[in-house]
Design a protein around this motif. Structure first.
Motif, PDB file in Angstrom:
ATOM      1  N   ILE A  14      97.402 100.659  98.189  1.00 55.36           N
ATOM      2  CA  ILE A  14      98.674 100.633  98.435  1.00 55.36           C
ATOM      3  C   ILE A  14      99.464 100.292  96.974  1.00 55.36           C
ATOM      4  N   ALA A  17     102.307 102.615  92.412  1.00 56.79           N
ATOM      5  CA  ALA A  17     102.686 102.736  90.968  1.00 56.79           C
ATOM      6  C   ALA A  17     102.567 104.141  90.621  1.00 56.79           C
ATOM      7  N   ASP A  25     102.789  99.460  85.447  1.00 57.76           N
ATOM      8  CA  ASP A  25     103.268 100.746  85.451  1.00 57.76           C
ATOM      9  C   ASP A  25     104.368 100.760  84.716  1.00 57.76           C
ATOM     10  N   ILE A  47     109.977 103.302  87.515  1.00 64.73           N
ATOM     11  CA  ILE A  47     111.473 103.004  87.828  1.00 64.73           C
ATOM     12  C   ILE A  47     111.797 101.711  87.897  1.00 64.73           C
ATOM     13  N   GLY A  48     110.682 100.794  88.162  1.00 61.05           N
ATOM     14  CA  GLY A  48     111.207  99.348  88.165  1.00 61.05           C
ATOM     15  C   GLY A  48     111.867  99.024  89.696  1.00 61.05           C
ATOM     16  N   ILE A  49     111.791  97.772  89.879  1.00 60.11           N
ATOM     17  CA  ILE A  49     112.424  97.276  90.985  1.00 60.11           C
ATOM     18  C   ILE A  49     113.685  96.102  90.614  1.00 60.11           C
ATOM     19  N   ILE A  57     110.965  93.090  98.830  1.00 55.94           N
ATOM     20  CA  ILE A  57     110.111  94.326  99.072  1.00 55.94           C
ATOM     21  C   ILE A  57     108.891  94.240  99.895  1.00 55.94           C
ATOM     22  N   TYR A  86     111.436  97.792 104.458  1.00 53.76           N
ATOM     23  CA  TYR A  86     112.303  97.812 103.466  1.00 53.76           C
ATOM     24  C   TYR A  86     111.987  98.599 102.273  1.00 53.76           C
ATOM     25  N   ALA A  90     113.651  99.900  98.586  1.00 54.59           N
ATOM     26  CA  ALA A  90     115.023 100.079  97.666  1.00 54.59           C
ATOM     27  C   ALA A  90     115.810 101.339  97.527  1.00 54.59           C
ATOM     28  N   SER A 122     107.395 104.620 103.634  1.00 56.87           N
ATOM     29  CA  SER A 122     107.986 104.324 105.090  1.00 56.87           C
ATOM     30  C   SER A 122     108.514 102.778 104.745  1.00 56.87           C
ATOM     31  N   LEU A 128     106.401 100.211 104.721  1.00 56.82           N
ATOM     32  CA  LEU A 128     105.610  99.262 105.422  1.00 56.82           C
ATOM     33  C   LEU A 128     104.193  98.997 104.277  1.00 56.82           C
ATOM     34  N   LEU A 147     103.753  97.582 101.384  1.00 60.37           N
ATOM     35  CA  LEU A 147     103.730  96.246 100.959  1.00 60.37           C
ATOM     36  C   LEU A 147     103.673  95.070 101.900  1.00 60.37           C
ATOM     37  N   ALA A 148     104.144  95.467 103.145  1.00 60.86           N
ATOM     38  CA  ALA A 148     104.129  94.421 104.211  1.00 60.86           C
ATOM     39  C   ALA A 148     102.628  94.393 104.606  1.00 60.86           C
ATOM     40  N   THR A 192     106.587  97.827  86.362  1.00 60.94           N
ATOM     41  CA  THR A 192     106.283  96.862  87.417  1.00 60.94           C
ATOM     42  C   THR A 192     104.995  96.361  87.231  1.00 60.94           C
ATOM     43  N   PHE A 250     101.892  94.330  89.254  1.00 58.07           N
ATOM     44  CA  PHE A 250     101.666  93.491  90.379  1.00 58.07           C
ATOM     45  C   PHE A 250     100.324  92.822  90.070  1.00 58.07           C
TER      46      PHE A 250
HETATM   47  P1  ADP Z   1     107.210 102.428 100.425  1.00 52.74           P
HETATM   48  O1  ADP Z   1     106.533 103.254 101.463  1.00 52.74           O
HETATM   49  O2  ADP Z   1     108.687 102.579 100.375  1.00 52.74           O
HETATM   50  O3  ADP Z   1     106.254 102.787  99.130  1.00 52.74           O
HETATM   51  P2  ADP Z   1     106.156  99.822 100.332  1.00 52.74           P
HETATM   52  O4  ADP Z   1     106.322  98.675 101.299  1.00 52.74           O
HETATM   53  O5  ADP Z   1     104.850 100.059  99.629  1.00 52.74           O
HETATM   54  O6  ADP Z   1     107.171 101.014 100.686  1.00 52.74           O
HETATM   55  O7  ADP Z   1     107.145  99.394  99.019  1.00 52.74           O
HETATM   56  C1  ADP Z   1     108.573  98.860  99.375  1.00 52.74           C
HETATM   57  C2  ADP Z   1     109.214  99.143  98.212  1.00 52.74           C
HETATM   58  O8  ADP Z   1     109.128  98.368  97.093  1.00 52.74           O
HETATM   59  C3  ADP Z   1     109.387 100.603  97.873  1.00 52.74           C
HETATM   60  O9  ADP Z   1     110.418 101.213  98.523  1.00 52.74           O
HETATM   61  C4  ADP Z   1     109.848 100.644  96.451  1.00 52.74           C
HETATM   62  O10 ADP Z   1     111.235 100.510  96.426  1.00 52.74           O
HETATM   63  C5  ADP Z   1     109.434  99.004  95.725  1.00 52.74           C
HETATM   64  N1  ADP Z   1     108.259  99.305  95.159  1.00 52.74           N
HETATM   65  C6  ADP Z   1     106.955  99.155  95.183  1.00 52.74           C
HETATM   66  N2  ADP Z   1     106.034  99.192  94.567  1.00 52.74           N
HETATM   67  C7  ADP Z   1     106.822  99.754  93.217  1.00 52.74           C
HETATM   68  C8  ADP Z   1     106.557 100.194  91.975  1.00 52.74           C
HETATM   69  N3  ADP Z   1     105.346  99.975  91.474  1.00 52.74           N
HETATM   70  N4  ADP Z   1     107.738 100.408  91.155  1.00 52.74           N
HETATM   71  C9  ADP Z   1     108.784 100.490  91.718  1.00 52.74           C
HETATM   72  N5  ADP Z   1     109.268 100.177  92.894  1.00 52.74           N
HETATM   73  C10 ADP Z   1     108.093  99.687  93.885  1.00 52.74           C
END
Ligand code: ADP
Length: 467
Positions: A357, A362, A389, A392-394, A402, A407, A409, A419, A421, A423-424, A447, A449
Motif C-alpha cells: 500500500i 508512492a 517520494d 505531489i505531496g499532501i 488520509i 478519504y 485528497a 478508492s 481505503l 491507508l485505512a 511525502t 512514510f
Molecule cells: P487511495 O486509493 O486514494 O490511494 P489511500 O487510502 O491509499 O487511498 O490514500 C489516501 C489519500 O492519501 C490518497 O488519496 C492521497 O490523497 C493521499 N496519499 C497517500 N499516499 C500518498 C503519497 N505518497 N503522496 C501523496 N499523497 C498520498
C-alpha cells in the motif's frame, strides 16, 4: 460559550459568597442583640440603683432627706445620682462633684420614667429619670452611667467578626473546593473514558461509581446509548461484509465472461473495447470489494491472535521487486537500502499488503521522473520501514484525514485512480502489529512514510543494496 471556571471553582465561589453574606447577616443580628442586651443590662443597673435610693428615702422618711441622699451617694462611691424637683432644680444637691457638674437633661414633669442617651466630654452616658413621691412632694430621681464599657464590648465583637469571618471563609471555601472536587472526580474519569471511545472500540463502557447518584445515572444512560450505537454499527459492518462477499461472485463472473469474449479473434473492434472496459472496471471493483472485506474482517477482529514470526526483510525485498518493474515502466527511480534478516511477530499477508500500500501510493502519487527511496533497517529493538517520494505531496489540511476510510485528497481524486481505503487498511495492519505509523509531507516536494515495528530480536546486519 466555553466556561472559564470549572464547576468546582464556581460552586466554591457561590458557596463562599453565600457563606460570607450569611455570616455577616448573622454577625450583624448578633451585634444588635448584644447591644440590646448590654443596654437593657445597663438600664437594669440604673433602675436597681434608683430603687435602692427610693427605698432608702421612704424607709427614712422621718430623717432629713438631704442626709439620707448624702449617705446613699457616699455609699455608692459618689456615683452619678441626682434628685430634682419638678421644676428642674436640684432638690437635694449631691455631695459628689461628678454628679453636680454632670449635664443632666432637664427633667420635665413628674410624668413617667425616661431612659435616654446623652453626650458629655466626648463620652456617651445612659441617663434614667424616674418620678418619685416623698411626703406629698414630687421628685425626679436621676441616675447615669457611662456607655464606655458597652461600646468596648460591641467594638471588640465587631472587630472579632471582621477578623474571624475571612479566616473561616478561607478554611470553609478550601474545604468546600476539596469536597466538590472529590464529588465531581467521576466526571473527569467519565470524560477521559468517553474521549477514548471511538468507532473502533464501541464495545467499551464508561466507568460506574456504584453510588447510584446523578453522575452514575448519567454514565449509565451514556452506556445504554453506546450499547445502541455499538449494535447499530455492528449491523452496518455485517451488512458491508455480507454485501462485499455477495457481490464478489457476480463480479468475478462478469469479468471472466468478458475475458472469455475477448479471446474470440473475430470480435468486432467496438465490442472489444467495451469488453476491455468491462474487464478493467471489474478489476477495480474487485479490488474495492477486497478492500472493503478486509476492513470488515478488521472490524470483526478476525485476524487477532493469528500472529507468528515473519521475515519482514524478505517480504519487503519481494514487494520491492514487483515495485521495481512498475517503477521502471512509469519512468520512476526506485532506490533501495534494505537490511537483511529482520523478523517481526506478525501476519505475513497483512505485512505484505502494508508494504505494498505504501509503495504503491508512492508510485501512484509521484510523477516521472520522480524518485522513491525505500529503506528497511533497525533502530534499537524496532524494525524501521521508510518510503520517501518526490511526488505531489499532501496538503497539511488533508494530512489528519488520509487514514480515514474513503478519504482522498482533492488532487488525487482527479488525477489518480484509487478508492481511499488503502491507508485505512494500512493503519489497521499497523495497529494489529502494535507498530507506529508516521507521515510527513510537503506539497509538491514529497511525502515520507515511516513505520516502526517491534522486532523479535535485534538484528543489526550489513545493508544489502539492490538498486
Ligand atoms: P487511495 O486509493 O486514494 O490511494 P489511500 O487510502 O491509499 O487511498 O490514500 C489516501 C489519500 O492519501 C490518497 O488519496 C492521497 O490523497 C493521499 N496519499 C497517500 N499516499 C500518498 C503519497 N505518497 N503522496 C501523496 N499523497 C498520498
Amino acid at each position: 460559550m466555553r466556561q472559564r471556571f470549572s464547576i468546582s471553582l464556581r460552586l466554591t465561589l457561590w458557596f463562599g459568597v453565600l457563606l460570607f453574606l450569611g455570616w455577616m447577616l448573622f454577625g450583624t443580628l448578633m451585634w444588635f442583640n448584644l447591644q440590646h442586651t448590654l443596654t437593657s443590662e445597663r438600664r437594669g443597673t440604673l433602675e436597681r440603683r434608683i430603687d435602692r435610693l427610693e427605698s432608702l428615702l421612704v424607709d427614712n422618711a422621718e430623717r432629713d432627706p438631704n442626709q439620707s441622699f448624702a449617705d446613699f451617694a457616699h455609699a455608692t462611691g459618689n456615683g452619678l445620682v441626682e434628685i430634682f424637683d419638678t421644676g428642674g432644680q436640684r432638690a437635694f444637691p449631691s455631695p459628689s462633684t461628678a454628679a453636680s457638674t454632670f449635664p443632666w437633661p432637664t427633667p420635665v414633669g413628674p410624668t413617667r420614667k425616661s431612659f435616654q442617651q446623652i453626650e458629655s466630654g466626648g463620652q456617651r452616658y445612659w441617663v434614667l429619670a424616674q418620678p418619685f413621691l416623698l411626703s406629698g412632694h414630687n421628685y425626679i430621681l436621676c441616675a447615669a452611667a457611662p456607655e464606655t464599657g458597652n461600646q468596648l464590648v460591641l467594638d471588640n465583637f465587631w472587630r472579632g467578626l471582621w477578623i474571624s469571618v475571612p479566616f473561616f471563609l478561607l478554611i470553609s471555601s478550601g474545604a468546600g473546593y476539596w469536597i466538590s472536587r472529590r464529588a465531581l472526580r467521576p466526571v473527569d474519569l467519565i470524560a477521559a473514558k468517553a474521549r477514548s471511545i471511538s468507532i473502533l472500540n464501541l464495545s467499551e463502557r464508561l466507568p460506574l461509581s456504584g453510588t447510584g447518584d446523578e453522575l452514575e445515572r448519567l454514565a449509565q444512560t451514556c452506556n445504554e446509548m453506546l450499547g445502541r450505537l455499538d449494535a447499530a454499527v455492528a449491523r452496518i459492518k455485517q451488512f458491508t461484509a455480507d454485501a462485499s462477499h455477495e457481490l464478489r461472485g457476480p463480479l468475478t463472473f462478469n469479468r471472466t465472461a468478458a475475458e472469455v469474449a475477448l479471446r474470440n479473434p473475430e470480435l468486432d473492434p467496438i465490442s472489444r473495447v467495451a469488453f476491455e472496459e468491462i474487464v478493467a472496471e471489474a478489476a477495480k471493483a474487485t479490488t474495492l470489494l477486497e478492500d472493503m472485506l478486509t476492513l470488515a474482517r478488521a472490524d470483526a477482529n478476525s485476524l487477532a491472535g493469528a500472529l507468528e514470526p515473519v521475515d519482514l526483510a524478505a517480504i519487503v525485498a519481494e514487494t520491492c521487486d514487483v515495485a521495481q518493474r512498475i517503477a521502471n515502466e512509469r519512468g520512476l527511480e526506485l532506490s533501495l537500502s534494505l537490511h537483511a534478516d529482520i523478523s517481526v511477530i506478525g501476519d505475513a499477508a497483512s505485512l505484505r499488503r502494508l508494504v505494498w500500500i505504501v509503495l504503491d501510493n508512492a508510485m501512484k502519487y509521484t510523477n516521472a521522473p520522480g524518485r522513491i527511496t525505500v529503506k528497511l533497517h533497525t533502530h534499537g529493538h524496532d524494525a524501521v520501514f521508510e518510503v520517501n517520494d518526490t511526488g505531489i505531496g499532501i496538503a497539511q489540511s488533508d494530512l489528519p484525514h488520509i487514514f480515514e476510510r474513503f478519504y482522498r485528497a482533492d488532487r488525487s481524486r482527479s488525477e489518480v485512480e484509487g478508492s481511499g481505503l488503502g491507508l485505512a487498511i494500512a493503519r489497521w495492519i499497523v495497529e494489529l502489529h502494535h507498530a507506529q505509523f508516521t507521515v510527513a509531507s510537503v506539497e509538491n516536494v514529497g511525502t515520507a512514510f515511516h513505520i516502526s515495528l517491534p522486532t523479535i530480536h535485534p538484528a543489526p546486519t550489513i545493508p544489502e543494496q539492490c538498486e
